[in-house]
Design a protein around this motif. Sequence first.
Motif, mmCIF file in Angstrom:
data_model
loop_
_atom_site.group_PDB
_atom_site.id
_atom_site.type_symbol
_atom_site.label_atom_id
_atom_site.label_comp_id
_atom_site.label_asym_id
_atom_site.label_seq_id
_atom_site.Cartn_x
_atom_site.Cartn_y
_atom_site.Cartn_z
ATOM 1 N N SER A 223 0.810 -1.225 0.000
ATOM 2 C CA SER A 223 0.000 0.000 0.000
ATOM 3 C C SER A 223 0.838 1.268 0.000
ATOM 4 N N PHE A 224 2.017 1.210 0.630
ATOM 5 C CA PHE A 224 2.761 2.453 0.859
ATOM 6 C C PHE A 224 4.148 2.517 0.216
ATOM 7 N N SER A 225 4.624 1.432 -0.361
ATOM 8 C CA SER A 225 5.973 1.456 -0.946
ATOM 9 C C SER A 225 5.986 2.033 -2.352
ATOM 10 N N GLY A 226 4.832 1.999 -3.037
ATOM 11 C CA GLY A 226 4.779 2.474 -4.416
ATOM 12 C C GLY A 226 5.343 1.467 -5.399
ATOM 13 N N LYS A 227 5.532 0.215 -4.965
ATOM 14 C CA LYS A 227 6.102 -0.828 -5.832
ATOM 15 C C LYS A 227 5.080 -1.931 -6.062
ATOM 16 N N ASP A 228 5.212 -2.620 -7.210
ATOM 17 C CA ASP A 228 4.406 -3.817 -7.416
ATOM 18 C C ASP A 228 5.093 -4.992 -6.719
ATOM 19 N N ASP A 229 4.421 -6.147 -6.678
ATOM 20 C CA ASP A 229 4.964 -7.296 -5.957
ATOM 21 C C ASP A 229 6.332 -7.726 -6.478
ATOM 22 N N GLN A 230 6.494 -7.717 -7.775
ATOM 23 C CA GLN A 230 7.757 -8.177 -8.361
ATOM 24 C C GLN A 230 8.922 -7.320 -7.870
ATOM 25 N N ALA A 231 8.765 -6.016 -7.959
ATOM 26 C CA ALA A 231 9.848 -5.122 -7.530
ATOM 27 C C ALA A 231 10.026 -5.138 -6.020
ATOM 28 N N LEU A 232 8.904 -5.149 -5.295
ATOM 29 C CA LEU A 232 8.977 -5.120 -3.837
ATOM 30 C C LEU A 232 9.697 -6.350 -3.290
ATOM 31 N N ILE A 233 9.316 -7.520 -3.773
ATOM 32 C CA ILE A 233 9.931 -8.753 -3.276
ATOM 33 C C ILE A 233 11.381 -8.859 -3.724
ATOM 34 N N ASP A 234 11.664 -8.516 -4.956
ATOM 35 C CA ASP A 234 13.046 -8.580 -5.443
ATOM 36 C C ASP A 234 13.953 -7.633 -4.657
ATOM 37 N N ASP A 235 13.493 -6.403 -4.435
ATOM 38 C CA ASP A 235 14.322 -5.414 -3.736
ATOM 39 C C ASP A 235 14.586 -5.827 -2.285
ATOM 40 N N THR A 236 13.541 -6.284 -1.592
ATOM 41 C CA THR A 236 13.712 -6.671 -0.194
ATOM 42 C C THR A 236 14.590 -7.900 -0.079
ATOM 43 N N ALA A 237 14.351 -8.902 -0.911
ATOM 44 C CA ALA A 237 15.146 -10.131 -0.868
ATOM 45 C C ALA A 237 16.599 -9.863 -1.234
ATOM 46 N N SER A 238 16.819 -9.007 -2.221
ATOM 47 C CA SER A 238 18.181 -8.687 -2.629
ATOM 48 C C SER A 238 18.953 -8.011 -1.499
ATOM 49 N N ALA A 239 18.297 -7.091 -0.794
ATOM 50 C CA ALA A 239 18.949 -6.399 0.321
ATOM 51 C C ALA A 239 19.298 -7.354 1.454
ATOM 52 N N LEU A 240 18.557 -8.455 1.550
ATOM 53 C CA LEU A 240 18.843 -9.463 2.575
ATOM 54 C C LEU A 240 19.850 -10.510 2.089
ATOM 55 N N GLY A 241 20.222 -10.454 0.825
ATOM 56 C CA GLY A 241 21.170 -11.426 0.285
ATOM 57 C C GLY A 241 20.531 -12.752 -0.074
ATOM 58 N N LEU A 242 19.232 -12.748 -0.352
ATOM 59 C CA LEU A 242 18.535 -13.977 -0.702
ATOM 60 C C LEU A 242 18.526 -14.188 -2.210
ATOM 61 N N TYR A 243 18.414 -15.458 -2.618
ATOM 62 C CA TYR A 243 18.393 -15.817 -4.033
ATOM 63 C C TYR A 243 16.972 -16.236 -4.436
ATOM 64 N N LYS A 244 16.801 -16.540 -5.714
ATOM 65 C CA LYS A 244 15.483 -16.906 -6.237
ATOM 66 C C LYS A 244 14.888 -18.101 -5.491
ATOM 67 N N GLY A 245 15.697 -19.109 -5.275
ATOM 68 C CA GLY A 245 15.219 -20.307 -4.587
ATOM 69 C C GLY A 245 14.780 -20.015 -3.158
ATOM 70 N N ASP A 246 15.470 -19.111 -2.499
ATOM 71 C CA ASP A 246 15.097 -18.726 -1.133
ATOM 72 C C ASP A 246 13.734 -18.048 -1.118
ATOM 73 N N VAL A 247 13.499 -17.181 -2.103
ATOM 74 C CA VAL A 247 12.228 -16.459 -2.177
ATOM 75 C C VAL A 247 11.080 -17.426 -2.463
ATOM 76 N N THR A 248 11.290 -18.344 -3.393
ATOM 77 C CA THR A 248 10.260 -19.329 -3.713
ATOM 78 C C THR A 248 9.873 -20.140 -2.474
ATOM 79 N N ALA A 249 10.879 -20.574 -1.729
ATOM 80 C CA ALA A 249 10.621 -21.348 -0.506
ATOM 81 C C ALA A 249 9.922 -20.498 0.549
ATOM 82 N N ALA A 250 10.333 -19.250 0.674
ATOM 83 C CA ALA A 250 9.736 -18.360 1.679
ATOM 84 C C ALA A 250 8.274 -18.073 1.376
ATOM 85 N N ILE A 251 7.950 -17.868 0.102
ATOM 86 C CA ILE A 251 6.560 -17.610 -0.288
ATOM 87 C C ILE A 251 5.694 -18.818 0.041
ATOM 88 N N ALA A 252 6.219 -20.004 -0.239
ATOM 89 C CA ALA A 252 5.478 -21.228 0.072
ATOM 90 C C ALA A 252 5.294 -21.391 1.579
#
Length: 349
Positions: A223-252
Amino acid sequence: MFKRLLCLAIALVMVMGIAVVAASAAQVELTDDAADTAAEVGAADEGADVGAEADADTGASGNTFSFDATTSGWNNYEYIAFHIWGDDETFADWGSRKQRGTDTDGDNIWTYDLDANGVSLNSSKQYYVIFYSSTGVQTYNLICGTACYGDTGYCTGNSIENPVDSEKTAAEAKWRNQDASVYGPELAITSIGNVVGSACPASKSRYSMFVTFLKDTLTNARSFSGKDDQALIDDTASALGLYKGDVTAAIAEAGVDVDWDESKSSLTDGTNPDANTTPGGGTSSSSSTTSSSGSSGGSSGGSSGGSSSSSGSASSSTTGQETTVLYIMLGVMVVAAGVIFFLRRRERA
């Protein structure tokens, strides 16, 4: 016969009245004694506070933390204080005298003697400290431990977004002689998905923090970041040092519906082998929590801990006691009146 019984009834009323008054006086004396005891305990605690303050005024004599206030840009304050807490303990209330540091040589580098103020840190645990002034300005949560004894904190000149309220900020502080990835500003995900800080809390991993973000904060961030899900999740995960596989597992694991496509992600392929590693060793699940503390100005949360206040349990109110006495007296009088009425009827008969 009637007169004898009447005299007996009157005597009974007088005896009961004297007994009740005596009991009342004894109770009042006990209450006063309890109040005096509470006052003495409070005075003793106050004396202990004064003693601790006097020890601090003479200069640090044990394990210390320091803060270089010349780097803060703060003005018009009387003192610098040190709020220290752990995941399951807080050593003194925010704003209390036991948190005040000293600057005996006037160089504006304030020192806090942990031993003199009853702050005992466990060498196997992680703690946090906020430096703040008498005017209320403060730094962001800085991770600390026994390894930081004798070290000096300073302001970097940066501001950190409050993880709970994105409209608030606090000054970033670091230690002069510590690795900021271990003893540095607390790593956290803010309410709009930004990652702040550099040192991961010992009870968490970067992966578990991301799972918690997806469960608890994603809706607000959308609601408040001004980003869509793709950008929001990629930016947050990248700042934490997570990879694609980590994000997929976390979403599940979080069980949330997101408009994120791994094939469109800018993240590194695979999984980060360190994603689930905690600073304390081993791995951590998303259920791990940490307790942040501080005032509402710039800390990442509310303190659950707190020092107990020294207050007596005695009360100066005697309303309940006086009511009981009144009931007893009325009861005795009613009984006596009943006896007199009954005897008069018998005499007339």
